[in-house]
Structure formats: C-alpha cells, structure tokens
Scaffold this active site. Structure first.
Site, PDB file in Angstrom:
ATOM      1  N   THR A 212       4.274   5.152 -19.142  1.00 33.95           N
ATOM      2  CA  THR A 212       4.079   5.888 -20.397  1.00 33.95           C
ATOM      3  C   THR A 212       2.671   6.454 -20.397  1.00 33.95           C
ATOM      4  O   THR A 212       1.727   5.753 -19.979  1.00 33.95           O
ATOM      5  CB  THR A 212       4.278   4.974 -21.627  1.00 33.95           C
TER       6      THR A 212
ATOM      7  N   GLU B  70     -18.437  13.664 -29.452  1.00 29.94           N
ATOM      8  CA  GLU B  70     -19.417  13.256 -30.471  1.00 29.94           C
ATOM      9  C   GLU B  70     -18.856  12.103 -31.290  1.00 29.94           C
ATOM     10  O   GLU B  70     -19.597  11.293 -31.840  1.00 29.94           O
ATOM     11  CB  GLU B  70     -19.731  14.431 -31.411  1.00 29.94           C
TER      12      GLU B  70
ATOM     13  N   ASP C  76       0.029   1.743 -23.495  1.00 29.71           N
ATOM     14  CA  ASP C  76      -0.075   0.743 -24.574  1.00 29.71           C
ATOM     15  C   ASP C  76       0.754  -0.504 -24.292  1.00 29.71           C
ATOM     16  O   ASP C  76       1.166  -1.198 -25.220  1.00 29.71           O
ATOM     17  CB  ASP C  76       0.343   1.373 -25.916  1.00 29.71           C
TER      18      ASP C  76
ATOM     19  N   ARG D  12      14.204   4.596  -2.104  1.00 32.00           N
ATOM     20  CA  ARG D  12      14.022   4.448  -0.646  1.00 32.00           C
ATOM     21  C   ARG D  12      13.850   2.980  -0.265  1.00 32.00           C
ATOM     22  O   ARG D  12      14.332   2.547   0.774  1.00 32.00           O
ATOM     23  CB  ARG D  12      12.848   5.307  -0.184  1.00 32.00           C
TER      24      ARG D  12
ATOM     25  N   ARG E 125      15.579   9.229 -26.333  1.00 35.06           N
ATOM     26  CA  ARG E 125      15.414   8.026 -27.158  1.00 35.06           C
ATOM     27  C   ARG E 125      16.801   7.730 -27.738  1.00 35.06           C
ATOM     28  O   ARG E 125      17.503   8.647 -28.154  1.00 35.06           O
ATOM     29  CB  ARG E 125      14.369   8.258 -28.242  1.00 35.06           C
TER      30      ARG E 125
ATOM     31  N   ARG F 242     -20.103  25.549 -32.548  1.00 29.70           N
ATOM     32  CA  ARG F 242     -19.057  25.163 -33.478  1.00 29.70           C
ATOM     33  C   ARG F 242     -18.559  23.755 -33.186  1.00 29.70           C
ATOM     34  O   ARG F 242     -18.674  23.270 -32.064  1.00 29.70           O
ATOM     35  CB  ARG F 242     -17.887  26.097 -33.216  1.00 29.70           C
TER      36      ARG F 242
ATOM     37  N   ASP G  75       6.757   0.880 -23.998  1.00 31.57           N
ATOM     38  CA  ASP G  75       6.970  -0.423 -24.661  1.00 31.57           C
ATOM     39  C   ASP G  75       8.370  -0.525 -25.281  1.00 31.57           C
ATOM     40  O   ASP G  75       8.997  -1.596 -25.226  1.00 31.57           O
ATOM     41  CB  ASP G  75       5.883  -0.671 -25.717  1.00 31.57           C
TER      42      ASP G  75
ATOM     43  N   ASP H 250       0.905   6.676 -22.844  1.00 32.03           N
ATOM     44  CA  ASP H 250       0.128   5.944 -23.857  1.00 32.03           C
ATOM     45  C   ASP H 250      -0.658   4.759 -23.285  1.00 32.03           C
ATOM     46  O   ASP H 250      -1.638   4.327 -23.890  1.00 32.03           O
ATOM     47  CB  ASP H 250       1.057   5.429 -24.966  1.00 32.03           C
TER      48      ASP H 250
ATOM     49  N   GLY I  80       9.507   8.621 -23.850  1.00 32.63           N
ATOM     50  CA  GLY I  80       8.823   9.868 -23.480  1.00 32.63           C
ATOM     51  C   GLY I  80       8.662   9.949 -21.971  1.00 32.63           C
ATOM     52  O   GLY I  80       8.334   8.951 -21.336  1.00 32.63           O
TER      53      GLY I  80
ATOM     54  N   MET J  83      -2.513  12.757 -27.833  1.00 28.98           N
ATOM     55  CA  MET J  83      -1.325  11.945 -28.152  1.00 28.98           C
ATOM     56  C   MET J  83      -1.670  10.473 -28.319  1.00 28.98           C
ATOM     57  O   MET J  83      -2.752  10.020 -27.914  1.00 28.98           O
ATOM     58  CB  MET J  83      -0.268  12.121 -27.082  1.00 28.98           C
ATOM     59  N   GLY J  84      -0.731   9.734 -28.864  1.00 28.90           N
ATOM     60  CA  GLY J  84      -0.908   8.306 -29.105  1.00 28.90           C
ATOM     61  C   GLY J  84      -0.537   8.007 -30.545  1.00 28.90           C
ATOM     62  O   GLY J  84      -1.390   8.020 -31.427  1.00 28.90           O
ATOM     63  N   ARG J  85       0.792   7.793 -30.763  1.00 26.50           N
ATOM     64  CA  ARG J  85       1.246   7.613 -32.147  1.00 26.50           C
ATOM     65  C   ARG J  85       0.782   6.277 -32.711  1.00 26.50           C
ATOM     66  O   ARG J  85       0.448   6.166 -33.870  1.00 26.50           O
ATOM     67  CB  ARG J  85       2.774   7.725 -32.198  1.00 26.50           C
TER      68      ARG J  85
HETATM   69  N1  LIG Z   1      13.431  -2.969 -30.511  1.00 18.64           N
HETATM   70  C1  LIG Z   1      14.237  -2.370 -29.615  1.00 18.64           C
HETATM   71  N2  LIG Z   1      15.414  -2.945 -29.255  1.00 18.64           N
HETATM   72  C2  LIG Z   1      16.222  -2.369 -28.352  1.00 18.64           C
HETATM   73  N3  LIG Z   1      15.963  -1.205 -27.758  1.00 18.64           N
HETATM   74  C3  LIG Z   1      14.817  -0.575 -28.052  1.00 18.64           C
HETATM   75  C4  LIG Z   1      13.885  -1.140 -28.996  1.00 18.64           C
HETATM   76  N4  LIG Z   1      12.828  -0.301 -29.108  1.00 18.64           N
HETATM   77  C5  LIG Z   1      13.098   0.734 -28.290  1.00 18.64           C
HETATM   78  N5  LIG Z   1      14.279   0.572 -27.653  1.00 18.64           N
HETATM   79  C6  LIG Z   1      14.952   1.508 -26.742  1.00 18.64           C
HETATM   80  O1  LIG Z   1      14.013   2.124 -25.885  1.00 18.64           O
HETATM   81  C7  LIG Z   1      14.029   3.546 -26.090  1.00 18.64           C
HETATM   82  C8  LIG Z   1      12.675   4.121 -25.810  1.00 18.64           C
HETATM   83  O2  LIG Z   1      11.716   3.562 -26.715  1.00 18.64           O
HETATM   84  P1  LIG Z   1      10.550   4.466 -27.354  1.00 18.64           P
HETATM   85  O3  LIG Z   1      11.161   5.675 -27.978  1.00 18.64           O
HETATM   86  O4  LIG Z   1       9.749   3.570 -28.201  1.00 18.64           O
HETATM   87  O5  LIG Z   1       9.736   5.010 -26.101  1.00 18.64           O
HETATM   88  P2  LIG Z   1       8.850   4.203 -25.053  1.00 18.64           P
HETATM   89  O6  LIG Z   1       9.724   3.622 -24.017  1.00 18.64           O
HETATM   90  O7  LIG Z   1       7.939   3.282 -25.771  1.00 18.64           O
HETATM   91  O8  LIG Z   1       8.062   5.388 -24.374  1.00 18.64           O
HETATM   92  P3  LIG Z   1       6.840   6.275 -24.989  1.00 18.64           P
HETATM   93  O9  LIG Z   1       6.187   5.495 -26.087  1.00 18.64           O
HETATM   94  O10 LIG Z   1       5.967   6.523 -23.823  1.00 18.64           O
HETATM   95  O11 LIG Z   1       7.473   7.547 -25.479  1.00 18.64           O
HETATM   96  C9  LIG Z   1      14.528   3.699 -27.525  1.00 18.64           C
HETATM   97  O12 LIG Z   1      15.069   4.974 -27.762  1.00 18.64           O
HETATM   98  C10 LIG Z   1      15.592   2.619 -27.579  1.00 18.64           C
HETATM   99  O13 LIG Z   1      16.782   3.040 -26.947  1.00 18.64           O
HETATM  100  O1  LIG Z   2       7.859  14.197 -29.239  1.00 23.11           O
HETATM  101  P1  LIG Z   2       8.336  12.856 -28.870  1.00 23.11           P
HETATM  102  O2  LIG Z   2       9.208  12.855 -27.665  1.00 23.11           O
HETATM  103  O3  LIG Z   2       8.933  12.120 -30.021  1.00 23.11           O
HETATM  104  O4  LIG Z   2       7.091  12.012 -28.401  1.00 23.11           O
HETATM  105  C1  LIG Z   2       5.908  11.771 -29.070  1.00 23.11           C
HETATM  106  C2  LIG Z   2       5.339  10.444 -28.695  1.00 23.11           C
HETATM  107  O5  LIG Z   2       5.531  10.147 -27.330  1.00 23.11           O
HETATM  108  C3  LIG Z   2       4.313   9.806 -26.729  1.00 23.11           C
HETATM  109  O6  LIG Z   2       3.815  10.970 -26.194  1.00 23.11           O
HETATM  110  C4  LIG Z   2       4.442   8.916 -25.569  1.00 23.11           C
HETATM  111  O7  LIG Z   2       5.373   9.437 -24.675  1.00 23.11           O
HETATM  112  C5  LIG Z   2       3.433   9.359 -27.871  1.00 23.11           C
HETATM  113  O8  LIG Z   2       2.053   9.416 -27.632  1.00 23.11           O
HETATM  114  C6  LIG Z   2       3.886  10.297 -28.944  1.00 23.11           C
HETATM  115  O9  LIG Z   2       3.639   9.755 -30.177  1.00 23.11           O
HETATM  116 MG   LIG Z   3       6.004   3.562 -26.643  1.00 22.61          MG
END
Ligand SMILES: Nc1ncnc2c1ncn2[C@@H]1O[C@H](COP(=O)(O)OP(=O)(O)OP(=O)(O)O)[C@@H](O)[C@H]1O
Ligand SMILES: O=P(O)(O)OC[C@H]1O[C@](O)(CO)[C@@H](O)[C@@H]1O
Ligand SMILES: [Mg+2]
Length: 333
Positions: A138, A200, A142, A37, A84, A175, A115, A140, A23, A182-184
């Site tokens: 990110t 609250e 996380d 740079r 992704r 109300r 991550d 998140d 993301g 966000m935060g899956r």
């Molecule tokens: N276990 C894994 N092994 C190899 N590549 C991975 C693995 N997990 C994720 N990736 C690669 O990293 C890309 C990004 O990972 P992911 O979609 O989890 O987003 P992220 O980097 O955690 O960012 P965010 O959670 O902020 O959206 C994946 O599309 C994939 O190409």
């Molecule tokens: O709509 P997308 O690109 O799958 O992303 C959603 C996920 O990406 C994040 O926003 C992090 O980038 C998560 O909190 C959320 O779950």
């Molecule tokens: Mg992630």
C-alpha cells in the site's frame, strides 16, 4: 539488500491463488511476478484471482504461467485488477469465498494489499482453515508489524517530483503553497514527503490542528527572515475540508496561498528500484513461508530482515513514530 529467510519445506501445495485488493500500489506487479515464478519453480499451479475479494467470491480467475508475468516488473497498477469489496466484510461473503477456493482446488491463498486486505485475509484464514499469507502492499505504509510496504517509496518519490516543481514557482512568485498528499488515516506519506522536500510545515491526522497557530507560526517565520514563499504539506485525511479552510484563513492574514491536491497520481506509475526489489523479495519469501507451514502471517520487514508477522497481532494497530514527527518540526523551524 534484504536478508531472505533460511527455511525448510515441511509441506507441499499443488495449487495456489494470488489476488491484489484495496488501492493499487506500484510494485504489485513485481510481487505477482515473483510469487508466480517462485511457485512454478516449486511445481505448483498458480491461479490469478481477478479484482481482489470480489473475484474470489465470484470464481473470477485464470491460470498464470511464467510468460504471463513477463515484462510487468516495471509496470504500475496490477495485472490482476483491484477493487474494494464490502461483501467480503461479512461472514457470509467469506463463506462464499471459501467455497470457491475448495471447489477450484486452491489449497492456499496469497493476498497482496493494505491493512484492510490483510484484515480480510486474517478472517479468511481463521474461518476457512485454508493457509493464507499476506504481502503488505500500500502506498500508505500504515501496516503495523512491517517497517516498509510495497509502493510507499514510489508514491513518496512521485509526490516529491511534483513538489520540487511547485517549489520553483513558489520561489519565483514568493508564494505559499498548500500541497495535499494521500493518506486517509495516516500521516506517513506526508511526514516522509515533508522531510524530503524541506516543507515549512506538515499537518497530519495524528495531531490536532489549530488554524490560528499555523498563521502565527508563519508570521513569526516571516519576522525571522524566512521569506514569503513556502510549502505546507497536508495529509488528505487530516480533516475534511481543512486545506480550503486553511487557505481562507491565511488569506485573511495577508498571504496569497495556492492549493495543489496531488491525489491519485501518487498511486500510479512505474515502481522505483527499491519497490521492485522489496516486492521480489517479499513474493519469493511468501512461497517459502507456505512451504515452511506458516499461515495467517504476512511477510514483514524489520530493518533489512524479512520476518513472519502474525496477522492477528498487527491488524487494528496504528503505526506512528512521534519522535520522527518532532524531529521534522524542529528541522523546519
Ligand atoms: N474488517 C474487515 N473484514 C473483512 N474484510 C475487510 C475488512 N476491512 C477490509 N476488508 C477487505 O479488504 C478490502 C480492501 O480494504 P481497504 O479498502 O481498506 O484497502 P487496503 O487493503 O487497506 O488498501 P489501501 O488502504 O492501500 O487502499 C475491502 O474492500 C474488504 O473487501
Ligand atoms: O480513491 P480510492 O480508491 O478510494 O482511494 C483513496 C485512498 O487510497 C489510498 O490511496 C491508499 O491506496 C489512501 O491514501 C486514500 O485515502
Ligand atoms: Mg488501508
């Protein structure tokens, strides 16, 4: 201000590559600018790889110059694009990426992302032997091994801007609002936003949720004279469909709740000053790490200090501070 490391160069690189993956997050562009740079200042050539690991596998890249990163520090999103890439999760996909790096003469790679991106970066470093450095970026926040990640501060402040407006209408109409942030897989955005908006209640994936107990808490708050307006913050990943089910349940208890899902507006927009500075310091430090001979590490923060965190130690680990969450629940009683 962050404390930059004092490192000695033990090696040199002619050509490096940079990519953004997962993301997008506000501050990605500020990180790209700092990386480009700093690398150019060390006489390196820099390739910007488009669309994350997908672009890496397809040799989709362009040379980056100093002017090519002008006027981007304040812009959200990423000039390199992001996506992704399922194919990179396979050893075959990473072999293809390694071949592209070798054929293009790219001697080291910087991966900016969350991550998942850092997991991919770790596997690539191990399997290819090519030096790889990660930047935690990110919304998140996380990523275990770093207190902070680029984009988190902006996302929290964007959500707060919206929730402060929701509070006005909640108070006027007496109300209850259910606001989903966000935060899956992680409740860090929800916790931070919940503290800052005086919610609250905060519901996050790290804790099981009993719908009945939520209505009971609200009922006792009413008895204690808390009024009938309020904001409940829910993390997106808490449980699929929970927000709607909670609204239904609250209606049965005489509430008139409204739902607001903030969604992707939290991922866009101009980065805060904090995220611009963090991204600039992390970008410059990533190049220092490469020159000092590091690989398979990310630039992490421990308080105000930038530290090399081995990727193998941090991936797959959960980041959660139960004491912070308990404090929040106590403040919101
Ligand atoms: N276990 C894994 N092994 C190899 N590549 C991975 C693995 N997990 C994720 N990736 C690669 O990293 C890309 C990004 O990972 P992911 O979609 O989890 O987003 P992220 O980097 O955690 O960012 P965010 O959670 O902020 O959206 C994946 O599309 C994939 O190409
Ligand atoms: O709509 P997308 O690109 O799958 O992303 C959603 C996920 O990406 C994040 O926003 C992090 O980038 C998560 O909190 C959320 O779950
Ligand atoms: Mg992630």
């Amino acid at each position: 201000m962050y404390k930059l490391p004092d490192l000695c160069a033990v090696t040199s690189f002619k050509t490096i590559g940079i990519l953004t993956c997962g993301g997008d997050a506000p501050g990605m562009n500020a990180a790209i600018r700092a990386l480009v740079r700093t690398a150019l200042n060390q006489q390196m050539k820099v390739y910007g790889i488009e669309r994350g690991f997908t672009g890496l596998m397809n040799a989709d890249m362009r040379r980056l110059s100093s002017p090519s990163v002008s006027n981007i520090i304040q812009r959200g999103g990423t000039i390199l694009k992001s996506n992704r890439c399922e194919a990179f999760k396979t050893a075959e996909g990473r072999r293809q990426a390694t071949a592209v790096l070798r054929e293009s003469g790219i001697q080291a790679l910087i991966c900016i992302g969350g991550d998942g991106t850092l997991t991919g970066a770790h596997l690539l470093a191990l399997e290819s032997g090519i030096p790889v450095i990660g930047l935690p970026c990110t919304i998140d926040n996380d990523i275990y091994g770093s207190d902070d990640s680029i984009g988190f501060d902006t996302a929290v402040n964007t959500a707060l801007g919206a929730i402060d407006r929701i509070r006005d209408t909640a108070l006027s109409h007496e109300r209850l609002f259910l606001v989903e942030v966000m935060g899956r897989n992680s409740g860090l955005i929800a916790t931070q936003v919940g503290i800052a908006c005086g919610a609250e209640m905060i519901l996050i994936p790290e804790y099981p949720i009993v719908l009945e107990s939520i209505s009971n808490t609200l009922a006792s708050n009413r008895k204690a004279g808390r009024g009938s307006s309020g904001i409940i913050i829910l993390a997106e990943g808490t449980e699929p469909g929970l927000t709607a089910r909670l609204a239904e349940q609250l209606q049965q208890h005489g509430e008139e709740p409204r739902i607001c899902i903030l969604g992707h507006i939290q991922r866009g927009g101009s980065p805060t000053g904090h995220d611009r500075v963090l991204a600039s310091c992390m970008g410059a430090t990533a190049i220092s790490y490469l020159l000092a001979g590091y690989t398979d590490v990310m630039v992490g923060t421990l308080g105000r200090e930038l530290i090399p965190a081995p990727l193998g130690d941090i991936i797959g680990q959960r980041k959660h501070d139960p004491r912070l969450y308990e404090m929040v629940m106590m403040l919101h009683k």
